[in-house]
Write an enzyme that holds these catalytic residues in place. Structure first.
Site, PDB file in Angstrom:
ATOM      1  N   ASP A  81      -6.003 -20.191  27.349  1.00 32.81           N
ATOM      2  CA  ASP A  81      -5.530 -21.045  28.428  1.00 32.81           C
ATOM      3  C   ASP A  81      -5.996 -20.395  29.729  1.00 32.81           C
ATOM      4  O   ASP A  81      -5.504 -19.343  30.121  1.00 32.81           O
ATOM      5  CB  ASP A  81      -4.002 -21.147  28.394  1.00 32.81           C
ATOM      6  CG  ASP A  81      -3.447 -22.033  29.494  1.00 32.81           C
ATOM      7  OD1 ASP A  81      -4.206 -22.398  30.417  1.00 32.81           O
ATOM      8  OD2 ASP A  81      -2.248 -22.353  29.451  1.00 32.81           O
ATOM      9  N   ILE A 116     -19.348 -31.705  28.084  1.00 31.34           N
ATOM     10  CA  ILE A 116     -20.493 -30.885  28.476  1.00 31.34           C
ATOM     11  C   ILE A 116     -20.394 -29.493  27.877  1.00 31.34           C
ATOM     12  O   ILE A 116     -21.390 -28.924  27.427  1.00 31.34           O
ATOM     13  CB  ILE A 116     -20.598 -30.808  30.009  1.00 31.34           C
ATOM     14  CG1 ILE A 116     -20.954 -32.186  30.584  1.00 31.34           C
ATOM     15  CG2 ILE A 116     -21.653 -29.797  30.426  1.00 31.34           C
ATOM     16  CD1 ILE A 116     -21.057 -32.222  32.097  1.00 31.34           C
ATOM     17  N   SER A 176     -21.250 -30.539  40.332  1.00 32.67           N
ATOM     18  CA  SER A 176     -21.682 -31.930  40.202  1.00 32.67           C
ATOM     19  C   SER A 176     -22.128 -32.471  41.548  1.00 32.67           C
ATOM     20  O   SER A 176     -21.932 -31.844  42.599  1.00 32.67           O
ATOM     21  CB  SER A 176     -20.555 -32.800  39.636  1.00 32.67           C
ATOM     22  OG  SER A 176     -19.700 -33.255  40.657  1.00 32.67           O
ATOM     23  N   LYS A 178     -15.793 -29.209  43.988  1.00 26.64           N
ATOM     24  CA  LYS A 178     -17.183 -29.072  43.561  1.00 26.64           C
ATOM     25  C   LYS A 178     -18.049 -28.457  44.658  1.00 26.64           C
ATOM     26  O   LYS A 178     -18.946 -27.651  44.373  1.00 26.64           O
ATOM     27  CB  LYS A 178     -17.741 -30.429  43.135  1.00 26.64           C
ATOM     28  CG  LYS A 178     -17.099 -30.953  41.855  1.00 26.64           C
ATOM     29  CD  LYS A 178     -17.176 -29.931  40.731  1.00 26.64           C
ATOM     30  CE  LYS A 178     -16.529 -30.418  39.458  1.00 26.64           C
ATOM     31  NZ  LYS A 178     -16.525 -29.397  38.382  1.00 26.64           N
ATOM     32  N   THR A 237     -20.211 -38.127  28.271  1.00 29.52           N
ATOM     33  CA  THR A 237     -19.111 -37.459  27.580  1.00 29.52           C
ATOM     34  C   THR A 237     -18.082 -38.505  27.146  1.00 29.52           C
ATOM     35  O   THR A 237     -18.138 -39.670  27.559  1.00 29.52           O
ATOM     36  CB  THR A 237     -18.416 -36.447  28.492  1.00 29.52           C
ATOM     37  OG1 THR A 237     -17.829 -37.151  29.597  1.00 29.52           O
ATOM     38  CG2 THR A 237     -19.413 -35.420  29.032  1.00 29.52           C
ATOM     39  N   TYR A 290     -11.342 -33.458  44.235  1.00 25.80           N
ATOM     40  CA  TYR A 290     -12.482 -33.220  43.352  1.00 25.80           C
ATOM     41  C   TYR A 290     -13.723 -32.809  44.150  1.00 25.80           C
ATOM     42  O   TYR A 290     -14.387 -31.828  43.833  1.00 25.80           O
ATOM     43  CB  TYR A 290     -12.786 -34.471  42.539  1.00 25.80           C
ATOM     44  CG  TYR A 290     -13.991 -34.338  41.642  1.00 25.80           C
ATOM     45  CD1 TYR A 290     -13.873 -33.792  40.366  1.00 25.80           C
ATOM     46  CD2 TYR A 290     -15.253 -34.764  42.056  1.00 25.80           C
ATOM     47  CE1 TYR A 290     -14.984 -33.669  39.529  1.00 25.80           C
ATOM     48  CE2 TYR A 290     -16.366 -34.645  41.237  1.00 25.80           C
ATOM     49  CZ  TYR A 290     -16.219 -34.098  39.978  1.00 25.80           C
ATOM     50  OH  TYR A 290     -17.326 -33.968  39.158  1.00 25.80           O
TER      51      TYR A 290
END
Length: 324
Positions: A71, A18, A158, A174, A205, A170
């Protein structure tokens, strides 16, 4: 059209996926695009995606791109990045896209297993160069934008902030990205800086294609597996980039600040199409939901109205059936 000519943008985590698509979308709209990532150029390690490859793709699209090897787990490198932008662009930064995320490999390794069967470091792997990095970059971006009393900060989140997708770490990360964008908006509004959280749909992706292969081995009767098999309503990474470019071109975005914005719905509002000329619909549209449940209808999507499920109904539904 070069609607963003003269604008300066930063896209974090743009070596592939993305982020790369966003950089290309902003570049083709005329912006000067800074991109970050850990890998500058191809090597024998066969790493997928590099800054120089993204730079060339932006140039091929007619844009200007400046790669900076960073980084994002190192705060000092991030500080120096913004110091460089301030020096080279005389303090101008119009657009920040918080996209960098280093947890894809860990998500893949943990796929299908409950969180408690993995080392607690899984949390940091997913949310350090991700949620925390978005906060750090926003701090430095806001300091530059404040001086000019304008700017747009987009945080890529997301549907995982609403429903279970890739595990507890996760989903919480988000949901926190959405809240970060919302709370930053409160504090940035007096300085005319817009902060939004953006939800792409199912984006094709490199990593998503790999995940789709894993989903194919799951129960074939599950609607989501059918969607993964035939790539129904998938978006390209460029779609998100074109939508952000259109958003950045708006004269006033304060009516959107602090809210979750769905890429497909913004595309409809701004009349944006994907690179293949089509326009994917929102994942809360009946045109996506019904064919996903009844695969035979995927051949006739125009027969189904593009009506959006209201947020409160969607949230209730997700709570009843958290796995999508």
């Amino acid at each position: 059209m070069k609607n963003l000519k003269g604008k300066v943008a930063l896209v974090t985590g743009a070596t592939r996926g993305i982020g790369k698509g966003i950089a290309i979308g902003l570049g083709e709209a005329g912006a000067t695009v800074y991109i970050t990532g850990r890998t500058l150029e191809p090597s024998d390690e066969n790493i997928s995606g590099t800054l120089l490859e993204t730079q060339q793709a932006v140039i091929d699209a007619g844009g200007v791109c400046i790669p900076v090897q960073v980084d994002h787990s190192d705060d000092e490198q991030v500080r120096l990045l913004f110091e460089r932008i301030e020096t080279e662009q005389k303090g101008q930064l119009d657009i920040l896209v918080n996209n960098v995320f280093s947890g894809v490999k860990e998500i893949g390794n943990a796929f299908g297993q409950p969180f408690w069967k993995h080392d607690p470091s899984l949390w940091d792997a997913i949310n350090n160069v991700g949620l925390r990095s978005h906060y750090i970059a926003s701090v430095y971006a806001a300091r530059l934008m404040n001086k000019r009393q304008q700017g747009l900060i987009c945080t890529i989140s997301s549907w995982g902030g609403l429903s279970y997708i890739f595990g507890a770490a996760y989903g919480v990360g988000k949901a926190a990205c959405d809240r970060l964008a919302s709370d930053m908006a409160v504090e940035l509004k007096p300085d005319n800086i817009t902060s939004v959280s953006l939800w792409p749909g199912i984006v094709g992706t490199e990593e998503m294609f790999r995940f789709s292969e894993k989903w194919k081995t799951e129960d074939e009767k599950e609607p989501q597996n059918s969607t993964m098999r035939d790539y129904y309503n998938w978006e390209t990474p460029l779609f998100t980039g074109r939508v952000i470019a259109a958003l950045a071109d708006q004269q006033n975005t304060m009516n959107l600040t602090g809210k979750v914005q769905i890429i497909a719905e913004l595309a409809q509002r701004y009349n944006i199409v994907d690179e293949n000329g089509n326009r994917p619909v929102s994942l809360r549209s009946l045109r996506f939901i019904v064919p996903s449940a009844i695969p035979a209808l995927k051949k006739y999507p125009w027969l189904i109205p593009d009506l959006k499920i209201p947020w409160f109904v969607l949230q209730w539904t997700m709570l009843q059936s958290p796995k999508i």
